[in-house]
Every structure is written in C-alpha cells, then in structure tokens.
Scaffold this motif. Sequence first.
Motif, mmCIF file in Angstrom:
data_model
loop_
_atom_site.group_PDB
_atom_site.id
_atom_site.type_symbol
_atom_site.label_atom_id
_atom_site.label_comp_id
_atom_site.label_asym_id
_atom_site.label_seq_id
_atom_site.Cartn_x
_atom_site.Cartn_y
_atom_site.Cartn_z
ATOM 1 N N PRO A 280 2.940 -64.202 48.581
ATOM 2 C CA PRO A 280 2.669 -65.344 48.844
ATOM 3 C C PRO A 280 3.399 -66.304 49.381
ATOM 4 C CG PRO A 280 2.049 -64.512 46.698
ATOM 5 C CD PRO A 280 2.858 -63.463 47.068
ATOM 6 N N GLY A 281 3.102 -67.035 50.733
ATOM 7 C CA GLY A 281 3.795 -67.786 51.490
ATOM 8 C C GLY A 281 4.161 -67.093 52.597
ATOM 9 N N ASP A 282 4.231 -65.814 52.749
ATOM 10 C CA ASP A 282 4.517 -64.870 53.800
ATOM 11 C C ASP A 282 3.383 -65.230 54.705
ATOM 12 O OD1 ASP A 282 6.591 -64.211 52.458
ATOM 13 O OD2 ASP A 282 6.286 -62.126 52.377
ATOM 14 N N ARG A 283 3.495 -64.703 56.183
ATOM 15 C CA ARG A 283 2.516 -64.832 57.059
ATOM 16 C C ARG A 283 2.380 -63.298 57.768
ATOM 17 N NH1 ARG A 283 2.197 -70.277 60.811
ATOM 18 N NH2 ARG A 283 -0.142 -69.103 60.906
ATOM 19 N N VAL A 284 1.313 -63.044 58.238
ATOM 20 C CA VAL A 284 0.780 -61.715 58.712
ATOM 21 C C VAL A 284 0.155 -62.046 60.186
ATOM 22 C CG1 VAL A 284 -0.417 -59.551 58.646
ATOM 23 C CG2 VAL A 284 0.942 -60.372 56.471
ATOM 24 N N PHE A 285 0.779 -61.641 61.135
ATOM 25 C CA PHE A 285 0.082 -61.519 62.528
ATOM 26 C C PHE A 285 -0.411 -60.269 63.046
ATOM 27 C CE2 PHE A 285 2.178 -65.729 62.190
ATOM 28 C CZ PHE A 285 1.477 -66.436 62.876
ATOM 29 N N THR A 286 -1.684 -60.062 63.221
ATOM 30 C CA THR A 286 -2.060 -58.688 63.819
ATOM 31 C C THR A 286 -2.200 -58.793 65.076
ATOM 32 O OG1 THR A 286 -3.321 -58.455 61.491
ATOM 33 C CG2 THR A 286 -3.896 -57.022 63.547
ATOM 34 N N LYS A 287 -1.404 -57.437 65.709
ATOM 35 C CA LYS A 287 -1.490 -57.552 67.276
ATOM 36 C C LYS A 287 -2.199 -56.464 67.845
ATOM 37 C CE LYS A 287 3.452 -56.110 66.978
ATOM 38 N NZ LYS A 287 3.281 -54.970 67.908
ATOM 39 N N GLN A 288 -2.250 -56.258 69.099
ATOM 40 C CA GLN A 288 -2.775 -55.238 69.817
ATOM 41 C C GLN A 288 -1.952 -54.584 70.882
ATOM 42 O OE1 GLN A 288 -5.139 -57.878 69.167
ATOM 43 N NE2 GLN A 288 -5.517 -56.815 67.573
ATOM 44 N N TYR A 289 -0.746 -55.517 71.203
ATOM 45 C CA TYR A 289 0.294 -55.036 72.128
ATOM 46 C C TYR A 289 1.687 -55.078 71.666
ATOM 47 C CZ TYR A 289 -3.995 -55.290 75.187
ATOM 48 O OH TYR A 289 -5.084 -55.075 75.703
ATOM 49 N N PRO A 290 2.486 -54.690 72.312
ATOM 50 C CA PRO A 290 3.760 -54.508 71.742
ATOM 51 C C PRO A 290 4.445 -55.722 71.517
ATOM 52 C CG PRO A 290 3.690 -53.315 73.653
ATOM 53 C CD PRO A 290 2.539 -54.094 73.826
ATOM 54 N N SER A 291 4.238 -57.072 71.979
ATOM 55 C CA SER A 291 5.192 -58.263 71.585
ATOM 56 C C SER A 291 4.544 -58.555 70.281
ATOM 57 C CB SER A 291 5.112 -59.032 72.742
ATOM 58 O OG SER A 291 5.720 -60.287 72.362
ATOM 59 N N ALA A 292 5.140 -59.165 69.521
ATOM 60 C CA ALA A 292 4.558 -59.881 68.215
ATOM 61 C C ALA A 292 3.971 -61.069 68.835
ATOM 62 C CB ALA A 292 5.625 -60.409 67.160
ATOM 63 N N PHE A 293 4.209 -61.565 69.869
ATOM 64 C CA PHE A 293 3.772 -63.009 70.649
ATOM 65 C C PHE A 293 2.309 -62.811 71.285
ATOM 66 C CE2 PHE A 293 8.251 -63.490 69.679
ATOM 67 C CZ PHE A 293 8.221 -64.885 69.325
ATOM 68 N N PHE A 294 2.146 -61.631 71.878
ATOM 69 C CA PHE A 294 1.170 -61.486 72.939
ATOM 70 C C PHE A 294 -0.149 -61.497 72.240
ATOM 71 C CE2 PHE A 294 -1.843 -59.596 75.694
ATOM 72 C CZ PHE A 294 -1.502 -60.158 76.877
ATOM 73 N N GLY A 295 -0.862 -62.681 72.514
ATOM 74 C CA GLY A 295 -2.152 -63.112 71.840
ATOM 75 C C GLY A 295 -2.449 -63.363 70.468
ATOM 76 N N THR A 296 -1.266 -63.713 70.210
ATOM 77 C CA THR A 296 -1.247 -63.611 68.200
ATOM 78 C C THR A 296 -1.241 -65.341 67.928
ATOM 79 O OG1 THR A 296 1.215 -63.538 68.104
ATOM 80 C CG2 THR A 296 -0.287 -61.489 68.355
ATOM 81 N N GLY A 297 -0.624 -66.277 68.947
ATOM 82 C CA GLY A 297 -0.527 -67.823 68.221
ATOM 83 C C GLY A 297 0.709 -67.620 67.676
ATOM 84 N N LEU A 298 1.526 -66.764 67.699
ATOM 85 C CA LEU A 298 2.763 -66.788 66.923
ATOM 86 C C LEU A 298 3.738 -67.776 67.333
ATOM 87 C CD1 LEU A 298 4.781 -65.766 64.647
ATOM 88 C CD2 LEU A 298 5.657 -63.923 66.409
ATOM 89 N N ALA A 299 4.016 -68.058 68.640
ATOM 90 C CA ALA A 299 4.989 -69.070 69.101
ATOM 91 C C ALA A 299 4.541 -70.499 68.849
ATOM 92 C CB ALA A 299 4.908 -68.802 70.923
ATOM 93 N N GLU A 300 3.305 -70.613 68.908
ATOM 94 C CA GLU A 300 2.815 -71.880 68.487
ATOM 95 C C GLU A 300 3.015 -72.344 66.948
ATOM 96 O OE1 GLU A 300 0.694 -70.517 72.135
ATOM 97 O OE2 GLU A 300 1.237 -69.826 70.050
ATOM 98 N N ALA A 301 2.912 -71.113 66.097
ATOM 99 C CA ALA A 301 3.124 -71.709 64.740
ATOM 100 C C ALA A 301 4.573 -71.539 64.516
ATOM 101 C CB ALA A 301 2.424 -70.306 64.079
#
Length: 211
Positions: free
Chosen positions: A112-133
Amino acid sequence: MAGSSAADNYAGVFAGRLQPGTHPALLIVDVVTAYLMEGSPLYMDTAAAARDSNARLAAAARAAGVPVIFTNVSYQPGGADGGVFYRKAPVLKVFDEGSPLGAFPETLQPQPGDRVFTKQYPSAFFGTGLAEALHAEGIDTLLITGYSTSGCVRASALDAMQYGFVPLVVRDACADRHEAPHEANLFDLQAKYAEVIFEAEALGVIARARA
C-alpha cells in the motif's frame, strides 16, 4: 586508442559526475517471475540476488517515506499493443495478459502506497505517464534497479536523464543474462548518462532524503 583499456580510453572524455538530489524515488524495473523461475525462457541465474537487493532497498525506502515505484509488462493477447518490439523479441509472449510469468515475486510485492506502472516497451517512461507523476511529486532523483541491465534498466535510466531526473543505477539490484552485457552497459551508463552505485550507497541516499 588501440591497445588501451576502456577506462583509459574514456578517461578525461567522459568524466562528469552527478550529485543526487534530496527527493529520490526507487524505481524497480520489471522484477517479475519470468526472470526468476527456472524453465522460463527469460530466466537469469543472477536475478535472485538482485531481487533480494531490491527487497532491502524497498523496505528502507518505505521506512524513510521515499516513494517506491514498480514497473511490469503486459500485452494484449498476441501482442496487439506490442508493436515492433514484440515482433523483434517474440519471447515477450511470456508477458501476454494473464501469464503467471508476469507476476511480481512473493518476496517483492507492491505494498500500500507503492505505485505500479504497466508498460509495453523497454523504458519505464514510454507511454506510461511516469515522468509526469514524478514531476508532480517533486522527485529529482531516481534509484533505478531491475531487469535487465542492458535492456529495460538502461532504457529507463536514459529516459530518466532526458526527463531531468538524476539517474542512480544500483548495480547490486540489477541483473542480466550474461556478465558481459551487464558490465558493458553499467560502464557506458556511468560514463555518459548516470551514476552507477552500490546498494550501500543507495541506502545512504535513501537515509538522507527529505520527506
């Protein structure tokens, strides 16, 4: 320079150093069963030690109030959302939606409190909204770990730098299929894009973080 070591060849050319900020987050990239289960096509015999390092880092981060972020990989059946990457690496079918190989290991589960970002490409950032978060939370530094060093860890560290975060790649908490690409990519990341540190140093960054 013919005959020189890589370190000698790079000396004086790529010698910059980055200092961590005061608001780090821990980014655990794709530490999932596919790399840990013997018999899986992605199995790595170095993955378990890196998983255990990640578990220690995650526990320390939670205790210090440092955000813990996980990524995983999931595809629509047949890789409909996997594009060229899925075609280039058909082994990615182990991450088709519902596959048990895409699950987080028992000893390193999001809490609880952790975040999970699901991706389809190598970078954790590509298409995930991680940078904005991360920007919205005031994060300035990322402790980056996971699998594999030469693949998704490298891609995520490069994008972290490009999005303005100081990337600290934790070598003990990363793993690859073979020592050669593991070490070569850590060497190149240190030279050009990131700081490569040990788990003990990462724990120090966590301990010094400002809430």
